[in-house]
Design a protein around this motif. Structure first.
Motif, short mmCIF file in Angstrom:
data_model
loop_
_atom_site.label_atom_id
_atom_site.label_comp_id
_atom_site.label_asym_id
_atom_site.label_seq_id
_atom_site.Cartn_x
_atom_site.Cartn_y
_atom_site.Cartn_z
N PRO A 197 0.89 -1.15 0.18
CA PRO A 197 0.18 0.03 0.18
C PRO A 197 0.70 1.17 0.10
CG PRO A 197 -0.86 -1.62 1.70
CD PRO A 197 0.43 -2.02 1.07
N ARG A 198 1.83 1.29 0.77
CA ARG A 198 2.90 2.32 0.87
C ARG A 198 3.35 2.82 -0.35
NH1 ARG A 198 8.12 4.11 4.04
NH2 ARG A 198 8.18 6.19 3.32
N TRP A 199 4.13 1.78 -1.24
CA TRP A 199 4.88 2.01 -2.36
C TRP A 199 3.81 2.36 -3.64
CZ3 TRP A 199 4.74 -1.81 -5.91
CH2 TRP A 199 4.77 -3.10 -5.33
N LYS A 200 2.78 1.73 -3.65
CA LYS A 200 1.61 2.03 -4.63
C LYS A 200 1.32 3.53 -4.41
CE LYS A 200 0.52 -1.87 -7.08
NZ LYS A 200 -0.40 -3.21 -6.62
N ASN A 201 0.75 3.92 -3.32
CA ASN A 201 0.44 5.28 -2.71
C ASN A 201 1.18 6.30 -3.30
OD1 ASN A 201 -2.16 4.71 -1.79
ND2 ASN A 201 -1.57 4.65 0.23
N MET A 202 2.70 6.00 -2.80
CA MET A 202 3.63 7.14 -3.19
C MET A 202 3.80 7.14 -4.60
SD MET A 202 6.75 6.00 -0.34
CE MET A 202 8.09 7.12 -1.12
N ALA A 203 3.66 6.04 -5.31
CA ALA A 203 3.79 6.09 -6.70
C ALA A 203 2.35 6.82 -7.39
CB ALA A 203 3.99 4.65 -7.43
N GLN A 204 1.40 6.51 -7.01
CA GLN A 204 0.27 7.04 -7.65
C GLN A 204 0.22 8.39 -7.41
OE1 GLN A 204 -2.87 4.56 -6.22
NE2 GLN A 204 -2.43 3.12 -7.84
N ALA A 205 0.45 9.02 -5.92
CA ALA A 205 0.38 10.11 -5.61
C ALA A 205 1.30 11.13 -6.43
CB ALA A 205 0.60 10.42 -4.12
N ASN A 206 2.52 10.76 -6.61
CA ASN A 206 3.56 11.67 -7.30
C ASN A 206 3.94 11.14 -8.82
OD1 ASN A 206 3.73 12.96 -4.59
ND2 ASN A 206 5.02 10.89 -3.98
N GLY A 207 3.38 10.40 -9.19
CA GLY A 207 3.41 9.89 -10.76
C GLY A 207 4.78 9.17 -10.83
N LEU A 208 5.27 8.27 -9.59
CA LEU A 208 6.48 7.73 -9.79
C LEU A 208 6.51 6.58 -10.10
CD1 LEU A 208 7.59 9.44 -6.29
CD2 LEU A 208 8.45 10.23 -8.60
N ASN A 209 7.61 5.83 -10.20
CA ASN A 209 7.73 4.44 -10.60
C ASN A 209 8.57 3.91 -9.57
OD1 ASN A 209 7.22 2.76 -12.49
ND2 ASN A 209 7.73 4.17 -14.10
N TYR A 210 7.86 2.70 -8.88
CA TYR A 210 8.63 1.84 -8.19
C TYR A 210 8.75 0.36 -8.61
CZ TYR A 210 8.96 5.68 -4.70
OH TYR A 210 9.08 6.65 -3.87
N HIS A 211 9.81 -0.25 -8.69
CA HIS A 211 9.86 -1.44 -9.24
C HIS A 211 10.24 -2.41 -8.15
CE1 HIS A 211 9.67 -4.23 -12.50
NE2 HIS A 211 10.74 -4.73 -11.88
N ASN A 220 11.02 -0.35 3.93
CA ASN A 220 10.34 1.05 4.38
C ASN A 220 11.60 2.13 4.15
OD1 ASN A 220 7.73 0.86 4.46
ND2 ASN A 220 7.63 0.39 6.66
N ASN A 221 12.80 1.68 4.69
CA ASN A 221 13.97 2.59 4.47
C ASN A 221 14.30 2.85 3.13
OD1 ASN A 221 14.26 3.20 7.10
ND2 ASN A 221 15.89 1.60 7.44
N ALA A 222 14.33 1.72 2.24
CA ALA A 222 14.66 1.82 0.83
C ALA A 222 13.70 2.84 0.36
CB ALA A 222 14.54 0.54 0.14
N LEU A 223 12.32 2.83 0.37
CA LEU A 223 11.41 3.49 0.05
C LEU A 223 11.77 5.17 0.45
CD1 LEU A 223 8.02 1.73 0.48
CD2 LEU A 223 9.23 2.06 -1.76
N ASP A 224 12.11 5.16 1.83
CA ASP A 224 12.50 6.67 2.23
C ASP A 224 13.73 7.04 1.51
OD1 ASP A 224 10.30 6.87 4.35
OD2 ASP A 224 11.91 5.69 5.51
N ALA A 225 14.44 6.13 1.13
CA ALA A 225 15.69 6.56 0.19
C ALA A 225 15.75 6.88 -1.22
CB ALA A 225 16.90 5.60 0.52
N MET A 226 14.32 6.64 -1.61
CA MET A 226 13.94 6.77 -3.08
C MET A 226 12.60 7.75 -3.33
SD MET A 226 14.72 3.02 -4.72
CE MET A 226 13.45 2.05 -3.90
N PRO A 227 12.79 9.07 -2.89
CA PRO A 227 11.86 9.78 -2.96
C PRO A 227 11.19 10.07 -4.49
CG PRO A 227 13.44 10.81 -2.39
CD PRO A 227 14.01 9.60 -2.34
N VAL A 228 12.11 9.75 -5.31
CA VAL A 228 11.96 10.08 -6.78
C VAL A 228 11.73 8.61 -7.54
CG1 VAL A 228 12.56 12.34 -6.93
CG2 VAL A 228 14.20 10.56 -7.32
N GLY A 229 11.47 7.76 -6.88
CA GLY A 229 11.23 6.18 -7.58
C GLY A 229 12.59 5.61 -7.39
#
Ligand SMILES: Nc1ncnc2c1ncn2[C@@H]1O[C@H](COP(=O)(O)OP(=O)(O)O)[C@@H](O)[C@H]1O
Ligand SMILES: [Mg+2]
Length: 356
Positions: free
Chosen positions: A197-211, A239-248
């Protein structure tokens, strides 16, 4: 990384802003005695090991110089590169072991303090929360008071959450009843789902790509573990990896067996860490993300791995990303008693207060 200096003066200059594991110092330098240089550098580089290089003729002086505390060895000219490589490898291996030991000792003593604080804290918070609830019941018609009590309750719950994390860090053993035999790949996949849910939300809210790349996950042996804890470890790392990748970016998992252990590596393509940060990642309360960060996530991960007789290490490069390598002992056939598949009730905390 290797750096060269052409003279003693040069060596001092480059040592000002750098740290070295090992320094090779010729006994005869153009501008000073190698032994004098080592004396100066030893003050600036307290964790560096020095190796003297000498011509055969000056062997006596090299042996004499090696009496200095930080001089660990000497090599004769012409340098035998194969031999030198073996010496360097040995030194690095020893340094790594010393670092790990130091880290373990440090965390152990902080753990003792943390356990004490979290215990006291919990008792205090339990008193506050109990009385707030009583007052809320007694004054339920007093809107202003009830609002204030709700704020106190929220702060108390936040405190309890931190206290619980502190306790999780300070805990040293997994109770035997908490152990189940588990395939680590399943736990990784569950952790990815937990954080989805967290990375899907981050991706959708900011138009980013998380793979999330799980191609490296291979069939691995089973481990005996408290599955909720190991899952928590992976969730914290993700979660830390996501924190370290604010732009995807990309998080990749791989798993493999070697000897008696299962290995897992989790890599991100995030901002990476400086050497200074890398060394402190597992320290409790160390965070570069104040005020949101508590600095407890990775110390809990370290503690979880330790009480499972496992290990965790991190490699990182600024601007490129970080890789966490985890190791857990494989369960031997003898102690492999498969537990009943668990229900998920143990997994999530709810700001509720218990005395520990
Ligand atoms: N994957 C990562 N990439 C870059 N830095 C990281 C990573 N994981 C951890 N860190 C660094 O380690 C610090 C401590 O992490 P952690 O214990 O989880 O605390 P918090 O997330 O609350 O800051 C972070 O503040 C960050 O500086
Ligand atoms: Mg964290």
């Amino acid at each position: 990384m290797v750096e060269y200096a052409n003279s003693g003066k040069d060596a001092i200059t480059i040592s000002h802003n750098n740290r070295y594991d090992i320094a090779l110092v010729d006994i005869m330098l153009p501008d000073m005695q190698g032994t004098d240089l080592v004396k100066k550098l030893a003050v600036m580089l307290p964790s560096t090991d020095f190796i003297h290089i000498t011509a055969h003729a000056a062997l006596d002086s090299a042996i004499e110089a090696a009496r200095q505390e930080q001089v660990v060895s000497y090599e004769t000219k012409p340098l035998d590169m194969d031999h030198l490589l073996v010496v360097l490898k040995q030194i690095m291996k020893r340094k790594k072991m010393e670092d790990a030991l130091l880290q373990a000792e440090k965390l152990k003593s902080i753990g003792t303090i943390t356990a004490g604080i979290s215990h006291e804290f919990n008792n205090i918070l339990a008193i506050i929360s109990g009385n707030v609830q009583l007052m809320k019941r007694s004054y339920k018609d007093h809107e202003e008071l009830v609002n204030a009590l709700d704020i106190i309750m929220k702060a108390t719950n936040d405190g309890a959450e931190i206290s619980k994390k502190m306790y999780n860090f300070a805990k040293t053993e997994v109770g035997n009843t908490e152990y189940v035999t588990y395939d680590l790949s399943d736990l990784i996949k569950q952790s990815i789902e937990f954080t989805m849910p967290r990375w899907k939300n981050m991706a959708q809210a900011n138009g980013l790509n998380y793979h999330i790349d799980i191609e490296g996950i291979r069939g691995i042996s089973e481990v005996r573990c408290n599955s909720a804890e190991i899952r928590e470890a992976f969730v914290n790392i993700i979660n830390n990896a996501l924190d370290a990748m604010p732009v995807g970016g990309r998080i990749s998992f791989s798993t493999w067996n070697r000897d008696d252990s299962v290995f897992v590596s989790v890599s991100d393509t995030g901002k990476g860490m400086t050497e200074d940060v890398r060394k402190k990642v597992f320290d409790p309360f160390f965070t570069t993300r104040r005020p949101q960060g508590t600095g407890l996530g990775m110390s809990i991960v370290y503690s979880i791995l330790s009480r499972h007789n496992g290990k965790i290490e991190v490699e990182s490069e600024i601007g490129k990303g970080s890789t966490f390598n985890l190791q857990l002992p494989i369960v031997s056939r003898a102690d492999s008693t498969r537990a009943i598949p668990e229900t998920e009730q143990e997994s999530k905390s709810s700001g509720h207060i218990k005395s520990v």
